[in-house]
Enzyme design. Structure first.
Site, PDB file in Angstrom:
ATOM      1  N   SER A   3       0.826  -1.208   0.000  1.00 35.70           N
ATOM      2  CA  SER A   3       0.000   0.000   0.000  1.00 35.70           C
ATOM      3  C   SER A   3       0.858   1.255   0.000  1.00 35.70           C
ATOM      4  O   SER A   3       1.945   1.279   0.559  1.00 35.70           O
ATOM      5  CB  SER A   3      -0.917   0.025   1.224  1.00 35.70           C
ATOM      6  OG  SER A   3      -1.614   1.253   1.241  1.00 35.70           O
ATOM      7  N   GLU A  26     -10.085   1.919   3.748  1.00 39.43           N
ATOM      8  CA  GLU A  26      -9.746   3.094   2.910  1.00 39.43           C
ATOM      9  C   GLU A  26     -11.007   3.644   2.212  1.00 39.43           C
ATOM     10  O   GLU A  26     -11.251   4.859   2.232  1.00 39.43           O
ATOM     11  CB  GLU A  26      -8.701   2.641   1.880  1.00 39.43           C
ATOM     12  CG  GLU A  26      -8.336   3.630   0.792  1.00 39.43           C
ATOM     13  CD  GLU A  26      -7.406   2.971  -0.253  1.00 39.43           C
ATOM     14  OE1 GLU A  26      -6.331   2.465   0.133  1.00 39.43           O
ATOM     15  OE2 GLU A  26      -7.767   2.951  -1.443  1.00 39.43           O
ATOM     16  N   ASN A  76      -7.972  -1.819   2.157  1.00 38.74           N
ATOM     17  CA  ASN A  76      -8.655  -1.058   1.109  1.00 38.74           C
ATOM     18  C   ASN A  76     -10.115  -0.799   1.461  1.00 38.74           C
ATOM     19  O   ASN A  76     -10.653   0.259   1.149  1.00 38.74           O
ATOM     20  CB  ASN A  76      -8.550  -1.781  -0.229  1.00 38.74           C
ATOM     21  CG  ASN A  76      -7.192  -1.574  -0.861  1.00 38.74           C
ATOM     22  OD1 ASN A  76      -6.217  -1.321  -0.158  1.00 38.74           O
ATOM     23  ND2 ASN A  76      -7.106  -1.685  -2.164  1.00 38.74           N
TER      24      ASN A  76
HETATM   25  C1  6PG Z   1      -3.087   1.486  -1.657  1.00 38.58           C
HETATM   26  C2  6PG Z   1      -4.329   1.642  -2.450  1.00 38.58           C
HETATM   27  C3  6PG Z   1      -4.095   1.062  -3.782  1.00 38.58           C
HETATM   28  C4  6PG Z   1      -5.030   1.631  -4.816  1.00 38.58           C
HETATM   29  C5  6PG Z   1      -6.357   1.006  -4.827  1.00 38.58           C
HETATM   30  C6  6PG Z   1      -7.469   1.931  -5.158  1.00 38.58           C
HETATM   31  O1  6PG Z   1      -3.191   0.932  -0.590  1.00 38.58           O
HETATM   32  O2  6PG Z   1      -2.044   1.926  -2.113  1.00 38.58           O
HETATM   33  O3  6PG Z   1      -5.390   1.011  -1.847  1.00 38.58           O
HETATM   34  O4  6PG Z   1      -4.090  -0.300  -3.644  1.00 38.58           O
HETATM   35  O5  6PG Z   1      -5.167   2.968  -4.689  1.00 38.58           O
HETATM   36  O6  6PG Z   1      -6.245   0.052  -5.839  1.00 38.58           O
HETATM   37  O7  6PG Z   1      -8.549   1.153  -5.266  1.00 38.58           O
HETATM   38  P1  6PG Z   1      -9.848   1.576  -6.025  1.00 38.58           P
HETATM   39  O8  6PG Z   1      -9.444   1.860  -7.449  1.00 38.58           O
HETATM   40  O9  6PG Z   1     -10.704   0.387  -5.889  1.00 38.58           O
HETATM   41  O10 6PG Z   1     -10.333   2.798  -5.352  1.00 38.58           O
END
Ligand code: 6PG
Length: 627
Positions: free
Chosen positions: A296, A358, A355
């Site tokens: 991440s 997130e 996520n």
């Molecule tokens: C991270 C993010 C990364 C990415 C996601 C966004 O931890 O760096 O989560 O993995 O930004 O893929 O996901 P969505 O496109 O589903 O919002």
């Protein structure tokens, strides 16, 4: 280090002396010209245009073998230029030193080499013998093949590239892959980079990437999987940063034939945790280790230090852990935000929940923004100021910080935020988190509400219905402090649900996860890093359910009225605030002194004899009533 003999071979005129000398110079080892070991008799024969027989060559080959061994006893590696045209000659050359010889075969066709020999002066070999050399030539199967039509520098560069082994391989040079490669290189890891070849769109991607970034000068670029695999020190460690799903499976299948038992593949993509488990099991059957690593932090995190969540067999992690911790972000105490999570696909499960959290964290901020902008009629600079202020204290988080910055970005005279379509995309991890929560029977209503809010935004255009807006003119807004408390409590609920989802998975799959350590890994480098996450490290050391922590209980009690007021007020303004609503609803359900599930059970028993349990009956007995 073990001595090596590099034998540059090929027919007369292929350039083995020139290349051999240059190679010896670069490798800082001794050079020998095999021709100098021919007895006079052989030289005379060749000069007279008489082809040598196997017998003529026998003592010559033995002498070369003797010289190599002598050099080894003096601790010297060597480069030899020697035609070594037949497999039987090569066997004589490597007698008792099989493991130390590296074959470099300078390959060219009879016309190219014939032309060269014609132009060559002062050599005892007349060009008429060339044909006989081609006739007896048996091409080696295990040599580094070099096309002699390449220029000398390219030949040397190619040989050196294929001779020296890299510490680590990285596959996929998209935005994340490139940044991770630079991060590894900055930390002194010698890399081999591979990117597929797609005519017209992905050509020489690795070489171009190396040329673009100063820090990648020690890296080697490939678009041939065989050479890429050969360039890696064993056991090979190969980090995949490619598209999750089918593409990952396809690539693994292409890669495996070039690997050996004991090699390790690390999948750094956002892969589905079930796929990771399947891949671990599949590769185990060929003795290859597979680590699923959640990564991440986006592009910046990948470059400066991401948060890494690796899982798989502990012995596999031991082989790669030092590399992953090297590039990971560091927590407050300087420890790497990378920790072995557990077995199977637990690392990708944890990243998936990351996520999910997130999604909800982003949605909660968006809902507060909506209230400030549309109920309180604040302009972006004021909103940014509020977020910046909150971001100084206990509410501080990466996501709040970036939102404070992005709302005031302008394009021309407009706020850029006003020019962006009201339509949120997703790549699927929030969807998986929702499915996992559902499969595990674990309420993750904030994650789900945030995911569905994105879905609603995508269908809004098509489904817009024209209802009368209720009059919102005379409704008083609530004060900023209340909004802040509401947001804070909703965040607590989000984290509580996220960690409970991880806890349930850990129990169900027997992963034995360390929740406090997961929170620590999430304190830097990742998207959901925050001051609250830092607090959770100690909370989760004592309690698995953060709603059992005394401080969190007292905050929950104190802030619930604020959350309620925020939700009521936002609803009165016709705002959509599904994640705050989910948080409030969860608290109402958990704390409310009333029942609704009893009605559900009674209904189930009424129409389907599904039975129910009774208040006060500790035996857990199931009852059925003829309603
Ligand atoms: C991270 C993010 C990364 C990415 C996601 C966004 O931890 O760096 O989560 O993995 O930004 O893929 O996901 P969505 O496109 O589903 O919002």
């Amino acid at each position: 280090m073990k001595n090596k003999a590099y034998i540059v071979m090929g027919v007369s005129g292929c350039g083995k002396t020139t290349i051999g000398k240059m190679l010896a110079e670069i490798l800082k080892i001794d050079f020998f010209d095999g021709d100098a070991f021919h007895p006079l008799m052989n030289i005379e024969k060749m000069a007279a245009g008489i082809p040598l027989t196997d017998e003529d060559r026998y003592s010559w080959l033995l002498d070369i073998n003797k010289q190599i061994k002598e050099s080894f006893t003096k601790g010297r590696s060597v480069v030899f230029a020697c035609s070594a045209l037949k497999e039987s000659y090569r066997r004589i050359l490597v007698q008792q030193i099989e493991d130390t010889v590296v074959w470099i075969y300078l390959k060219g066709d009879v016309d190219t080499i014939g032309l060269r020999l014609k132009n060559r002066e002062g050599h005892f070999m007349p060009s008429t013998l060339l044909q006989s050399q081609f006739e007896i030539l048996e091409e080696p199967s295990t040599a580094i093949d070099i096309d002699i039509t390449l220029d000398t520098n390219t030949i040397i560069h190619t040989i050196v590239k294929r001779l020296t082994k890299s510490d680590f391989g990285l596959v996929g040079l998209g935005v994340m892959g490139k940044s991770l490669a630079r991060n590894f290189s900055r930390n002194g890891v010698i890399l081999s980079l591979y990117n597929r070849f797609v005519a017209g769109s992905e050509e020489q991607v690795a070489e171009k990437c190396i040329a673009e970034y100063e820090e990648l000068q020690t890296a080697k670029g490939f678009e041939d999987l065989k050479f890429f695999a050969e360039s890696l020190a064993t056991p090979r460690k190969i980090f995949l940063m490619i598209k999750a799903g089918e593409e990952t499976d396809t690539f693994i299948n292409e890669l495996v034939p070039y690997l050996n038992a004991g090699d390790v593949i690390i999948d750094g993509g956002n892969s589905y945790y079930g796929d990771t488990k399947r891949r671990i099991e599949f590769l185990k059957s060929c003795g290859i280790h597979f680590i699923g690593a959640g990564v991440s932090g986006g592009e910046e995190g990948a470059l400066k230090g991401p948060s890494i969540m690796p899982s798989g067999a502990p012995e596999a992690y031991k082989l790669v852990g030092e590399y992953l911790t090297l590039i990971a972000a560091k927590d407050k105490h300087g420890d790497a935000c990378c920790s072995y999570i557990g077995k199977d696909g637990s690392g990708h499960f944890v990243k998936m929940v990351h996520n999910g959290i997130e999604y909800a964290e982003m949605q909660l901020i968006a809902e507060v923004y909506a209230y400030l902008r549309y109920a309180m009629k604040m302009q972006p600079p004021q909103i940014s100021a509020v977020f910046s202020e909150w971001n100084k204290g206990e509410l501080s988080s990466y996501l709040l910080g970036i939102t404070a910055a992005l709302v005031v970005k302008k394009e021309g005279n407009d706020w850029l935020i006003d020019l962006i379509l009201d339509k949120a995309g997703n790549k699927g991890t929030g969807n998986w988190a929702t499915i996992a929560a559902s499969e595990l029977g674990q309420p993750a209503t904030l994650i789900t509400s945030a995911l569905f809010a994105r879905y609603v935004s995508t269908v809004k255009e098509k489904m817009l219905i024209h209802l009368e807006q209720s009059s919102v003119k005379d409704i008083p807004v609530i004060v900023l402090d209340e909004i802040k408390s509401a947001y804070q409590l909703a965040r607590i609920a989000n984290h509580q649900q996220g960690f409970m989802l991880i806890h349930t998975a850990s129990d169900t799959f027997k992963w034995n996860l360390n929740y406090s350590e997961i929170a620590r890994v999430w304190t830097n480098g990742c998207i959901i890093r925050s001051v609250f996450m830092e607090e959770l490290i100690s909370v989760l050391k004592k309690k698995q359910n953060i709603f059992e922590d005394e401080k969190i209980v007292s905050i929950t009690k104190a802030y619930k009225p604020a959350l309620k007021n925020f939700v009521i007020s936002a609803l009165q303004y016709d705002l959509s605030i599904p994640s705050h609503l989910a948080a409030l609803d969860q608290l109402n359900t958990l704390t409310g002194n009333y029942a609704t599930a009893n009605i559900i059970q009674a209904q189930r028993d009424y129409f389907g004899a599904h039975t129910y349990q009774k208040v006060g009956d500790a035996s857990g007995k199931f009852y059925h009533t003829e309603w």
